[in-house]
Enzyme design. Sequence first.
Site, PDB file in Angstrom:
ATOM      1  N   ASN A 111       0.751  -1.258  -0.040  1.00 12.77           N
ATOM      2  CA  ASN A 111      -0.013   0.025  -0.079  1.00 12.77           C
ATOM      3  C   ASN A 111       0.904   1.241  -0.079  1.00 12.77           C
ATOM      4  O   ASN A 111       0.408   2.337  -0.477  1.00 12.77           O
ATOM      5  CB  ASN A 111      -1.029  -0.073   1.243  1.00 12.77           C
ATOM      6  CG  ASN A 111      -0.308  -0.162   2.418  1.00 12.77           C
ATOM      7  OD1 ASN A 111       0.747  -0.521   2.588  1.00 12.77           O
ATOM      8  ND2 ASN A 111      -1.426   0.122   3.495  1.00 12.77           N
TER       9      ASN A 111
ATOM     10  N   GLU B  94       4.406  -4.002  12.399  1.00 15.04           N
ATOM     11  CA  GLU B  94       3.316  -2.985  11.979  1.00 15.04           C
ATOM     12  C   GLU B  94       2.167  -3.570  11.469  1.00 15.04           C
ATOM     13  O   GLU B  94       2.252  -3.591  10.302  1.00 15.04           O
ATOM     14  CB  GLU B  94       4.065  -1.705  11.427  1.00 15.04           C
ATOM     15  CG  GLU B  94       3.486  -0.397  11.474  1.00 15.04           C
ATOM     16  CD  GLU B  94       2.355  -0.381  10.764  1.00 15.04           C
ATOM     17  OE1 GLU B  94       1.392  -0.719  11.176  1.00 15.04           O
ATOM     18  OE2 GLU B  94       2.447   0.038   9.578  1.00 15.04           O
TER      19      GLU B  94
ATOM     20  N   CYS C  37      -3.258   0.920   7.113  1.00 20.91           N
ATOM     21  CA  CYS C  37      -3.730   0.544   8.448  1.00 20.91           C
ATOM     22  C   CYS C  37      -4.076   1.616   9.408  1.00 20.91           C
ATOM     23  O   CYS C  37      -4.600   1.574  10.171  1.00 20.91           O
ATOM     24  CB  CYS C  37      -2.416  -0.163   9.075  1.00 20.91           C
ATOM     25  SG  CYS C  37      -0.852   1.000   8.735  1.00 20.91           S
TER      26      CYS C  37
ATOM     27  N   GLU D   4       8.582   2.940  14.740  1.00 21.35           N
ATOM     28  CA  GLU D   4       9.069   3.193  13.446  1.00 21.35           C
ATOM     29  C   GLU D   4       9.177   4.816  13.366  1.00 21.35           C
ATOM     30  O   GLU D   4       8.201   5.347  13.542  1.00 21.35           O
ATOM     31  CB  GLU D   4       8.427   2.667  12.176  1.00 21.35           C
ATOM     32  CG  GLU D   4       8.602   1.033  12.304  1.00 21.35           C
ATOM     33  CD  GLU D   4       8.433   0.519  10.905  1.00 21.35           C
ATOM     34  OE1 GLU D   4       7.292   0.802  10.259  1.00 21.35           O
ATOM     35  OE2 GLU D   4       8.993  -0.462  10.394  1.00 21.35           O
TER      36      GLU D   4
HETATM   37  O1  LIG Z   1      -0.684   0.510   6.328  1.00 18.14           O
HETATM   38  C1  LIG Z   1      -0.087   1.032   6.896  1.00 18.14           C
HETATM   39  C2  LIG Z   1       0.904   1.649   6.454  1.00 18.14           C
HETATM   40  C3  LIG Z   1       1.237   3.136   7.228  1.00 18.14           C
HETATM   41  C4  LIG Z   1       1.482   4.497   6.309  1.00 18.14           C
HETATM   42  C5  LIG Z   1       1.771   5.538   7.049  1.00 18.14           C
HETATM   43  O2  LIG Z   1       2.812   5.570   7.516  1.00 18.14           O
HETATM   44  O3  LIG Z   1       0.754   6.209   7.448  1.00 18.14           O
END
Ligand SMILES: O=CCCCC(=O)O
Length: 494
Positions: free
Chosen positions: A166, A265, A299, A473
């Site tokens: 994604n 994550e 997410c 992160e």
């Molecule tokens: O799907 C989760 C990825 C996180 C994207 C983000 O850093 O906003």
Amino acid sequence: MTNSAASSTDEARVVDAVPTGLFIGGEWRPAASGRTLTVDDPATGKALCEVADAGPEDGMDALAAAAAAQQSFAAMAPRDRGEILRSAYEVIMDRIDDLALLMTLEMGKPLTESRGEITYAAEFFRWFAEEAVRIGGGYAVAPNGASRFLVQKQPVGVSLLITPWNFPMAMGTRKIGPAIAAGCAMVVKPAQQTPLSMHALAAILAEVGLPDGVLNLVTTSDAGGVMEPLIRDGRARKLSFTGSTPVGKKLLEQASEQVLRTSMELGGNAPFLVFDDADLDKAVEGAMLAKMRNMGEACTAANRFLVQRGVAEEFARRITERMGALVVGRGTDEGVQVGPLVDAKGRDKVVELVRDAVDRGARVHVGGEPGDGPGYFYRPTVLSDVPLEARVTSEEIFGPVAAISVFDDEDDAVAAANDTEFGLVSYLFTENISRALRVSERLESGMVGLNTGLVSNPAAPFGGIKQSGLGREGGTVGIDEFLETKYVAIGFAG
Ligand SMILES: O=CCCCC(=O)O
């Protein structure tokens, strides 16, 4: 030779520029089996190009290359590691237009969003270029004065990085940045649907001088077959994964064999709370961002809108108007705001979840159907009166669907928001400072968006609690995920 089936000259040019092999030990090469996998354009469902399809043997070669590079990379001066990241940041920003087009072609998101992601991705490199030279340590006198403590930070070692489709580049740089800053060699496995952005990124890192073997890239249609032996092999010391909770659980089990350090994550089920005392303009703006960033394929996406009764109707009216006005189409086309979902499976899941909610009594205000044409489109959708037992309230939608339920008081809102095994992010809209602080503290999530629909920032600690993951992160703690603490006890005669 061209590898592209893209439809315009620019499209063909950016696809053709991407190395299509595996990147192992500083060289691009085909899979040992000679197999390739097809990358599709989700807007048309047609093949875009072929890339090498790694098998277990290639994975093992990648791990061996990383293990061979580990010691000398760990010894490289932090400033030099930082300069590699800084140079890569500059190159990415110089090539933002081509990289954005490539991302849109493989993933579907509109060009403006791809540009946003490329900037976000590059910022992780800039941030960790600065963190590379700030790895600390300590020196202390033991309480009894009889010894001294020297505390050192050292790279955790060879790291396995598994990234999702994604955010094909930013989820890579969020892991690769701190790994390089800390001095860890790595094997990176991008998602099968979107390998091209990662291939382009690996080529940039090689171009700016990342030593051979530090980053090894294996793209594969057999993620488990390639990565499980690496996870179970004693040479890797760290596993960092972004993806679904079920897959994360499996990886954690595998990682337990060698007691790997893990960063996970995982999935989310973000509640988006709007209180009667919210500024409704801000709440609607925040809702559009929290819901529609990346077409809802995040997410962090608002999954459940919980709105206080006094403003529920007006909120639904305004968000319906905004969702209904969005322009859906191929992400490369001018003015498009919502692209296709990544593949047929993703689109079909959205179809199923909406059908389930409607069967259970939810009302459709707008959308509620897949789009026309061959790509994996789904129309921006608003549902209200969503019963709590509808699947849409407990499963990640990963699509452009806003599901609204009503609450009466603060306790009900908090109870509903926390009624999930996930705990990544919650959003909260209120103009009452006491309520803002009180509810933020009570929400069970690693992150809270208070009067904002966006929490993601390279300088902030991103991550979840409960089944949304382990570790953080980005931010000043992001590099710690790739560092071990060693303590040396020093005898001190006085
Ligand atoms: O799907 C989760 C990825 C996180 C994207 C983000 O850093 O906003």
